[in-house]
Design a protein around this motif. Structure first.
Motif, PDB file in Angstrom:
ATOM      1  N   ARG A  15      46.139  23.838  66.723  1.00  0.00           N
ATOM      2  CA  ARG A  15      45.075  22.893  67.056  1.00  0.00           C
ATOM      3  C   ARG A  15      45.566  21.482  67.297  1.00  0.00           C
ATOM      4  NH1 ARG A  15      40.532  23.286  62.723  1.00  0.00           N
ATOM      5  NH2 ARG A  15      39.455  22.017  64.291  1.00  0.00           N
ATOM      6  N   GLY A  16      46.829  21.196  66.971  1.00  0.00           N
ATOM      7  CA  GLY A  16      47.302  19.843  67.207  1.00  0.00           C
ATOM      8  C   GLY A  16      48.484  19.472  66.343  1.00  0.00           C
ATOM      9  N   LEU A  17      48.417  18.294  65.727  1.00  0.00           N
ATOM     10  CA  LEU A  17      49.468  17.779  64.860  1.00  0.00           C
ATOM     11  C   LEU A  17      48.890  17.480  63.490  1.00  0.00           C
ATOM     12  CD1 LEU A  17      51.240  15.215  67.235  1.00  0.00           C
ATOM     13  CD2 LEU A  17      52.216  17.350  66.385  1.00  0.00           C
ATOM     14  N   GLU A  18      49.652  17.784  62.449  1.00  0.00           N
ATOM     15  CA  GLU A  18      49.211  17.457  61.098  1.00  0.00           C
ATOM     16  C   GLU A  18      50.423  17.299  60.203  1.00  0.00           C
ATOM     17  OE1 GLU A  18      47.677  21.463  59.256  1.00  0.00           O
ATOM     18  OE2 GLU A  18      47.057  21.359  61.363  1.00  0.00           O
ATOM     19  N   GLY A  19      50.281  16.491  59.157  1.00  0.00           N
ATOM     20  CA  GLY A  19      51.377  16.316  58.223  1.00  0.00           C
ATOM     21  C   GLY A  19      51.444  14.919  57.648  1.00  0.00           C
ATOM     22  N   GLY A  20      52.217  14.796  56.579  1.00  0.00           N
ATOM     23  CA  GLY A  20      52.291  13.550  55.833  1.00  0.00           C
ATOM     24  C   GLY A  20      52.866  12.388  56.606  1.00  0.00           C
ATOM     25  N   GLY A  21      53.690  12.663  57.618  1.00  0.00           N
ATOM     26  CA  GLY A  21      54.204  11.564  58.419  1.00  0.00           C
ATOM     27  C   GLY A  21      53.146  10.913  59.277  1.00  0.00           C
ATOM     28  N   MET A  26      34.601   8.447  45.741  1.00  0.00           N
ATOM     29  CA  MET A  26      33.315   7.983  46.242  1.00  0.00           C
ATOM     30  C   MET A  26      33.312   6.466  46.462  1.00  0.00           C
ATOM     31  SD  MET A  26      30.812   8.300  42.913  1.00  0.00           S
ATOM     32  CE  MET A  26      29.379   7.735  43.817  1.00  0.00           C
ATOM     33  N   LEU A  27      34.311   5.771  45.937  1.00  0.00           N
ATOM     34  CA  LEU A  27      34.465   4.346  46.215  1.00  0.00           C
ATOM     35  C   LEU A  27      35.079   4.164  47.595  1.00  0.00           C
ATOM     36  CD1 LEU A  27      35.961   3.225  42.776  1.00  0.00           C
ATOM     37  CD2 LEU A  27      33.568   3.127  43.498  1.00  0.00           C
ATOM     38  N   ASP A  28      34.813   3.012  48.209  1.00  0.00           N
ATOM     39  CA  ASP A  28      35.272   2.749  49.567  1.00  0.00           C
ATOM     40  C   ASP A  28      36.712   2.242  49.560  1.00  0.00           C
ATOM     41  OD1 ASP A  28      35.479   2.290  52.267  1.00  0.00           O
ATOM     42  OD2 ASP A  28      34.400   0.385  52.211  1.00  0.00           O
ATOM     43  N   TRP A  29      37.652   3.171  49.431  1.00  0.00           N
ATOM     44  CA  TRP A  29      39.071   2.875  49.572  1.00  0.00           C
ATOM     45  C   TRP A  29      39.717   4.101  50.190  1.00  0.00           C
ATOM     46  CZ3 TRP A  29      42.505   6.150  47.055  1.00  0.00           C
ATOM     47  CH2 TRP A  29      41.967   6.950  46.035  1.00  0.00           C
ATOM     48  N   GLU A  30      40.915   3.937  50.688  1.00  0.00           N
ATOM     49  CA  GLU A  30      41.681   5.071  51.180  1.00  0.00           C
ATOM     50  C   GLU A  30      43.155   4.782  50.988  1.00  0.00           C
ATOM     51  OE1 GLU A  30      41.647   5.820  55.443  1.00  0.00           O
ATOM     52  OE2 GLU A  30      40.896   3.788  55.794  1.00  0.00           O
ATOM     53  N   ALA A  31      43.942   5.837  50.943  1.00  0.00           N
ATOM     54  CA  ALA A  31      45.382   5.718  50.766  1.00  0.00           C
ATOM     55  C   ALA A  31      46.023   6.970  51.343  1.00  0.00           C
ATOM     56  CB  ALA A  31      45.732   5.566  49.281  1.00  0.00           C
ATOM     57  N   PRO A  32      47.288   6.885  51.706  1.00  0.00           N
ATOM     58  CA  PRO A  32      47.946   8.082  52.232  1.00  0.00           C
ATOM     59  C   PRO A  32      48.212   9.108  51.147  1.00  0.00           C
ATOM     60  CG  PRO A  32      49.515   6.278  52.028  1.00  0.00           C
ATOM     61  CD  PRO A  32      48.165   5.703  51.726  1.00  0.00           C
ATOM     62  N   THR A  33      48.524  10.323  51.582  1.00  0.00           N
ATOM     63  CA  THR A  33      48.955  11.338  50.633  1.00  0.00           C
ATOM     64  C   THR A  33      50.320  10.932  50.076  1.00  0.00           C
ATOM     65  OG1 THR A  33      49.979  12.597  52.430  1.00  0.00           O
ATOM     66  CG2 THR A  33      47.709  13.154  51.846  1.00  0.00           C
ATOM     67  N   GLY A  34      50.782  11.675  49.096  1.00  0.00           N
ATOM     68  CA  GLY A  34      52.060  11.341  48.481  1.00  0.00           C
ATOM     69  C   GLY A  34      51.903  10.838  47.061  1.00  0.00           C
TER      70      GLY A  34
END
Length: 399
Positions: free
Chosen positions: A240-246, A368-376
């Motif tokens: 379906r495309g590209l996926e991954g931690g990078g 549920m709080l409005d923040w985000e961060a990468p995996t890892g």
């Protein structure tokens, strides 16, 4: 509608049985406050267990300033919570539950067992010993005259806690419990919300038939760029495309419509590439000469051909293309397929203890709080840290 026979205001209620909710319960019980935990699904921490199937990444061991940068513009809000429960505390917490840990070559911290289930079993056993009262298949449906209301297997129930911690997750992986349905319940109470958006999401790419041979192959040690964001890592070419931690850390820029480019050879300068590509190719075809000059893995070479044919003839133009390959795509995958979500309860709607300014005695924690961060490890650490912070402040409120 009936109420359970708990003493009014003598206990705390935690709604949501993921890492943030369990950590809030842990903090409350440690402070001597009885806790009732309600979870809508038949079992607790389903998303946590799913994340641990491929190796449970607990946190990232690195200098604190680098760690905080992973949280972007929300770092200023999260800093006191991550200072109180950061990577060192995550390790001690896991080892305190009998789960020895090790740090990988990239700084990621894992339990020796690699799985989430042993850690979760030990944690729940400790919480049960501390007196946690937990209920599953209890779906929160809002408030009735100020009391949290639930649909349960035994019919409707209301509770009268001294404080409530909401740890209801984001809006991805609904089948595991994070369906975002709580947003409507808070909206009717006048709580402002930031719209949900996919985070740590794969890209949809309509591949030609020539790429089928590369499905499942990794793109290793490449650099992804979009807008002002850049990350070096790996991704997988999927059907379906590209996926991954990078790729995942670039989600905010991709959401905003910035184009994606890949540096397929980040350790080689464009000048050095031009020199390689300037060598006479003799009777070789362009593709064979390119393969020998660049020595790219088959997946990377296939991606170059997929995205850039017909290739330019000049070595300088071709070298520039290898260093900044534009990726045509159809956008991010659907939000429910994303690892996490942005949006939710903004920090401006909360006091410094994560209590809702518009609902006294109700605290929020986790995704549920409005923040985000990468995996890892960043996602889990912040969920644990905000859960602990909300639990401690809820305990002070009850007392």
């Amino acid at each position: 509608m009936t109420s359970l026979p708990f003493p009014r205001n003598r206990f705390a209620l935690v709604i949501g049985g993921g890492p943030a909710g369990l950590m809030a319960a842990d903090a409350l019980l440690s402070a001597g406050v009885p806790v009732t935990l309600a979870e809508a699904k038949p079992s607790l921490a389903r998303k946590f267990l799913m994340a641990g199937k491929s190796g449970l990444n607990l946190t990232k061991v690195e200098p604190q300033d680098a760690f905080l940068r992973a949280y972007g513009e929300r770092a200023q809000w999260l800093t006191p919570m991550l200072d109180a429960f950061g990577p060192d505390q995550v390790r001690r917490w896991a080892e305190g539950l009998g789960q020895p840990c090790f740090t990988g070559s990239t700084g990621r911290l894992f339990p020796a067992a690699m799985k989430a289930s042993p850690l979760l079993r030990a944690w729940l056993a400790r919480l049960d010993t501390m007196g946690l009262e937990r209920h599953t298949r209890w779906r929160w449906t809002g408030w009735e005259t100020g009391a949290p209301r639930f649909d349960t297997p035994d019919g409707p129930r209301t509770l009268h806690p001294g404080a409530t911690v909401l740890a209801l997750g984001g809006a991805s992986w609904a089948r595991l419990g994070s369906d975002g349905a709580w947003a409507d319940l808070l909206s009717v109470q006048g709580i402002p919300l930031a719209p949900f958006a996919p985070s740590n999401a794969g890209l949809l790419v309509a591949w030609s038939a020539h790429m089928e041979r590369h499905f499942g192959e990794p793109l290793k040690n490449v650099t992804f760029r979009a807008g002002t964001l850049e990350n070096r890592g790996e991704a997988v070419i999927s059907r379906r495309g590209l996926e991954g931690g990078g790729l995942y850390p670039l989600t905010p820029a991709l959401r905003d419509g910035h184009p994606l480019t890949l540096d397929l050879m980040p350790d080689v300068t464009v000048e050095a590439l031009s020199q390689r590509l300037s060598r006479p190719r003799g009777k070789q075809s362009q593709s064979n000469a390119l393969r020998k000059a660049l020595r790219l893995p088959p997946a990377a070479l296939g991606l170059l051909m997929e995205m850039a044919r017909p290739l330019p003839n000049g070595p300088e133009a071709l070298a520039a293309l290898v260093k900044a390959l534009p990726i045509r795509h159809a956008g991010l995958r659907h939000m429910d397929e994303a690892i996490s979500t942005a949006g939710g309860v903004p920090f401006d709607a909360l006091d410094t203890g994560l209590m809702l300014k518009g609902l006294s005695g109700t605290f929020c924690a986790g995704e549920m709080l409005d923040w985000e961060a990468p995996t890892g490890g960043y996602l889990l650490t912040a969920c644990l840290a905000t859960g602990l912070w909300a639990g401690r402040h809820a305990a002070a409120y009850v007392k």
